[in-house]
Design a protein around this motif. Structure first.
Motif, PDB file in Angstrom:
ATOM      1  N   MET A   1       0.769  -1.058  -0.113  1.00  0.00           N
ATOM      2  CA  MET A   1       0.003  -0.065  -0.020  1.00  0.00           C
ATOM      3  C   MET A   1       0.864   1.158  -0.093  1.00  0.00           C
ATOM      4  N   ILE A   2       0.904   2.127  -1.092  1.00  0.00           N
ATOM      5  CA  ILE A   2       1.365   3.470  -1.057  1.00  0.00           C
ATOM      6  C   ILE A   2       0.383   4.456  -0.143  1.00  0.00           C
ATOM      7  N   SER A   3       0.888   5.033   0.870  1.00  0.00           N
ATOM      8  CA  SER A   3      -0.039   6.068   1.385  1.00  0.00           C
ATOM      9  C   SER A   3       0.273   7.508   0.729  1.00  0.00           C
ATOM     10  N   PHE A   4      -0.937   7.960   0.537  1.00  0.00           N
ATOM     11  CA  PHE A   4      -0.861   9.678   0.299  1.00  0.00           C
ATOM     12  C   PHE A   4      -1.662  10.202   1.161  1.00  0.00           C
ATOM     13  N   TYR A   5      -1.673   9.620   2.265  1.00  0.00           N
ATOM     14  CA  TYR A   5      -2.575  10.245   3.452  1.00  0.00           C
ATOM     15  C   TYR A   5      -1.910  11.521   4.066  1.00  0.00           C
ATOM     16  N   PRO A   6      -2.408  12.658   4.156  1.00  0.00           N
ATOM     17  CA  PRO A   6      -1.559  13.793   4.520  1.00  0.00           C
ATOM     18  C   PRO A   6      -1.160  13.916   6.076  1.00  0.00           C
ATOM     19  N   GLY A   7      -0.917  12.565   6.548  1.00  0.00           N
ATOM     20  CA  GLY A   7      -0.540  12.483   7.889  1.00  0.00           C
ATOM     21  C   GLY A   7      -1.539  11.678   8.932  1.00  0.00           C
ATOM     22  N   PRO A   8      -0.938  10.649   9.452  1.00  0.00           N
ATOM     23  CA  PRO A   8       0.228  10.191   9.528  1.00  0.00           C
ATOM     24  C   PRO A   8       0.699   9.532   8.030  1.00  0.00           C
ATOM     25  N   SER A   9       1.746   9.735   7.339  1.00  0.00           N
ATOM     26  CA  SER A   9       2.075   9.589   5.832  1.00  0.00           C
ATOM     27  C   SER A   9       3.183   8.649   5.671  1.00  0.00           C
ATOM     28  N   ARG A  10       3.468   8.635   4.454  1.00  0.00           N
ATOM     29  CA  ARG A  10       4.499   7.692   3.924  1.00  0.00           C
ATOM     30  C   ARG A  10       5.759   8.210   4.697  1.00  0.00           C
ATOM     31  N   VAL A  11       6.726   7.129   5.178  1.00  0.00           N
ATOM     32  CA  VAL A  11       7.855   7.458   5.886  1.00  0.00           C
ATOM     33  C   VAL A  11       8.996   7.388   4.967  1.00  0.00           C
ATOM     34  N   TYR A  12      10.162   7.738   5.245  1.00  0.00           N
ATOM     35  CA  TYR A  12      11.427   7.402   4.082  1.00  0.00           C
ATOM     36  C   TYR A  12      11.691   6.034   4.204  1.00  0.00           C
ATOM     37  N   ASP A  13      11.998   5.354   3.157  1.00  0.00           N
ATOM     38  CA  ASP A  13      12.370   4.048   3.073  1.00  0.00           C
ATOM     39  C   ASP A  13      13.654   3.542   3.928  1.00  0.00           C
ATOM     40  N   GLU A  14      14.229   4.570   4.343  1.00  0.00           N
ATOM     41  CA  GLU A  14      15.517   4.225   5.410  1.00  0.00           C
ATOM     42  C   GLU A  14      15.130   4.143   6.698  1.00  0.00           C
ATOM     43  N   PHE A 188       8.158  15.642   7.422  1.00  0.00           N
ATOM     44  CA  PHE A 188       9.468  15.184   7.817  1.00  0.00           C
ATOM     45  C   PHE A 188       9.683  13.431   7.313  1.00  0.00           C
ATOM     46  N   GLY A 189       8.433  12.986   7.118  1.00  0.00           N
ATOM     47  CA  GLY A 189       8.449  11.509   6.552  1.00  0.00           C
ATOM     48  C   GLY A 189       9.007  10.531   7.896  1.00  0.00           C
ATOM     49  N   LEU A 190       8.356  10.900   8.982  1.00  0.00           N
ATOM     50  CA  LEU A 190       8.848  10.054  10.175  1.00  0.00           C
ATOM     51  C   LEU A 190       7.585   9.371  10.580  1.00  0.00           C
ATOM     52  N   PRO A 191       7.664   8.551  11.692  1.00  0.00           N
ATOM     53  CA  PRO A 191       6.849   7.997  12.348  1.00  0.00           C
ATOM     54  C   PRO A 191       6.163   8.807  13.333  1.00  0.00           C
ATOM     55  N   ALA A 192       4.891   9.010  13.749  1.00  0.00           N
ATOM     56  CA  ALA A 192       4.227   9.770  14.588  1.00  0.00           C
ATOM     57  C   ALA A 192       4.918   9.792  16.079  1.00  0.00           C
ATOM     58  N   GLY A 193       4.781  10.781  17.028  1.00  0.00           N
ATOM     59  CA  GLY A 193       5.206  10.797  18.205  1.00  0.00           C
ATOM     60  C   GLY A 193       6.189  11.613  18.469  1.00  0.00           C
ATOM     61  N   LEU A 194       6.564  12.483  17.677  1.00  0.00           N
ATOM     62  CA  LEU A 194       7.571  13.748  18.135  1.00  0.00           C
ATOM     63  C   LEU A 194       6.999  14.773  17.366  1.00  0.00           C
ATOM     64  N   ALA A 330      -1.596  13.844  -0.281  1.00  0.00           N
ATOM     65  CA  ALA A 330      -0.128  14.306   0.278  1.00  0.00           C
ATOM     66  C   ALA A 330       0.678  14.694  -0.818  1.00  0.00           C
ATOM     67  N   ASN A 331       1.616  15.913  -0.847  1.00  0.00           N
ATOM     68  CA  ASN A 331       2.620  15.857  -1.648  1.00  0.00           C
ATOM     69  C   ASN A 331       3.656  16.194  -0.806  1.00  0.00           C
ATOM     70  N   PHE A 332       4.220  15.212   0.002  1.00  0.00           N
ATOM     71  CA  PHE A 332       5.187  15.221   0.867  1.00  0.00           C
ATOM     72  C   PHE A 332       6.303  14.816   0.192  1.00  0.00           C
ATOM     73  N   PRO A 333       7.689  15.221   0.856  1.00  0.00           N
ATOM     74  CA  PRO A 333       8.959  15.119   0.303  1.00  0.00           C
ATOM     75  C   PRO A 333       9.191  13.248   0.027  1.00  0.00           C
ATOM     76  N   ALA A 334       8.934  12.757   1.140  1.00  0.00           N
ATOM     77  CA  ALA A 334       9.035  11.223   1.036  1.00  0.00           C
ATOM     78  C   ALA A 334       8.425  10.304  -0.113  1.00  0.00           C
ATOM     79  N   ILE A 335       7.325  10.984  -0.572  1.00  0.00           N
ATOM     80  CA  ILE A 335       6.704  10.045  -1.665  1.00  0.00           C
ATOM     81  C   ILE A 335       7.887  10.295  -2.867  1.00  0.00           C
ATOM     82  N   LYS A 336       7.706   9.158  -3.551  1.00  0.00           N
ATOM     83  CA  LYS A 336       8.673   9.149  -4.775  1.00  0.00           C
ATOM     84  C   LYS A 336       7.704   9.451  -5.941  1.00  0.00           C
TER      85      LYS A 336
END
Ligand SMILES: *Cc1c(COP(=O)(O)O)cnc(C)c1O
Length: 351
Positions: A1-14, A188-194, A330-336
């Motif tokens: 599943m590719i998330s285009f949700y505007p938060g929580p959203s796709r995280v960076y692959d790393e 920021f492409g990170l999981p929630a909680g910060l 979402a048009n966030f940087p972590a989306i490819k």
């Protein structure tokens, strides 16, 4: 599943890599009063300032969510009246949260198709003016220029800006306001909680002169602890570590913004010729670069969303009152790039 949700959203692959690395290095059980934590905290702040163009004189605090920042600001920076200028549900929610703590606070709403008029946003009372730079519910944004004007016409007020769904996605003129905040599960492409709360020297002066100290997250304590690169409670050490890693690898915000704008323009071109799925916001002067809301007939939207899910694309539901009449991309940087292309290929027969 590719998330285009505007938060929580796709995280960076790393991210999974960083988690494994953190586990190996003992970060997952790291004591938050240790030298090692202090080093991570220091480096994260340094990288944030470099990569996002945050002035060196500003302070950065680690919090747990943007919602917590709403309350911290009301608690520690307002005594009588805070003024909330909003055109959508997040800005209104911020106002609601503040009102519970500071009942005299005032809300001023404006049309989501119009630019905020700074000439009519001049206030003779109140101590703090609150703006939502990127309104995630309807996909609008307030320009850096407008924020600068609001500050200029209200020189005695502090200006606080919710940039939750734009910080790390576009260039923000941090000098134009005194308080900025964002949680990391969006651009920021990170999981929630910060989340991050960023204060100008003027905001710090205000925190000190008010001296509010009745909560664990009173900014007075938070500031005292951060003077030693620490937090008042055990923080999300893993989140801070991942933020540090992400910030050390991402490009400077100038480059990231160029790409965000290019992709936003592509989305607008793509939806430009459509008639069944069209941009929810028509005025290009206020369209968000990072959240693209789409509208159409209700049954059509339901169909598109459910077909998308079957094909592995998670679209953002419409938010709050706009739930049935829109969906958000979402048009966030972590989306490819290739993920955007495949979503566009999928959407084409529905336009
Ligand atoms: C997502 C969002 C919030 C809430 O963020 P939390 O981290 O869940 O508290 C607040 N404001 C805006 C503009 C948002 O997009």
């Amino acid at each position: 599943m590719i998330s285009f949700y505007p938060g929580p959203s796709r995280v960076y692959d790393e991210i999974p890599l960083y988690v494994r690395e953190a586990h190996k290095k003992g970060i997952l059980s790291l004591n938050h009063r240790s030298e090692e934590f202090v080093a991570i905290s220091k480096r994260t702040v340094k990288l944030l300032k470099e990569k996002l163009d945050i002035p060196g004189t500003y302070s950065i605090f680690f919090t747990s969510s943007a919602t917590e920042c709403w309350e911290m600001i009301a608690q520690s920076l307002v005594q009588k009246e805070s003024i909330h200028i909003y055109n959508g549900e997040f800005g209104e929610k911020w106002f609601d949260y503040t009102r519970r703590l500071i009942p005299q606070s005032r809300g001023v709403s404006f049309d989501c198709e119009k630019e905020l008029d700074s000439d009519s946003s001049v206030f003779s009372t109140g101590e703090l003016i609150c703006l939502t730079q990127n309104e995630t519910s309807n996909g609008t944004q307030i320009s850096n220029k407008t924020i600068r004007q609001v500050k200029k016409t209200n020189p005695n007020h502090l200006i606080a800006v919710d940039a939750t769904s734009s910080m790390a996605g576009i260039w923000l003129d941090f000098k134009a306001a005194d308080v900025w905040f964002a949680s990391v599960q969006k651009c920021f492409g990170l999981p929630a909680g910060l989340a991050l709360l960023i204060c100008s020297p003027r905001a710090i002066e205000r925190i000190t002169s008010i001296g509010e100290a009745t909560h664990y997250n009173s900014l007075t304590f938070v500031k005292q602890m951060m003077d030693k690169w620490q937090t008042s409670c055990t923080p999300n050490v893993m989140g801070i570590y991942m933020l540090m890693k992400v910030m050390s690898h991402v490009e400077h915000i100038g480059e990231i913004e160029k790409r965000s704008i290019k992709r936003y323009q592509k989305w607008m071109e793509y939806l430009g010729g459509a008639n069944k799925l069209v941009p929810f916001i028509k005025n290009p002067k206020v369209q968000s670069f990072t959240v693209v809301p789409v509208t159409g007939q209700q049954e059509w939207l339901v169909k598109v969303k459910s077909e998308a899910k079957k094909r592995g694309f998670l679209l953002g539901e419409g938010y709050g009152r706009l739930k049935g009449s829109s969906f958000r991309i979402a048009n966030f940087p972590a989306i490819k790039e290739k993920e955007i292309r495949s979503l566009q290929r999928f959407l084409s027969p529905y336009l």
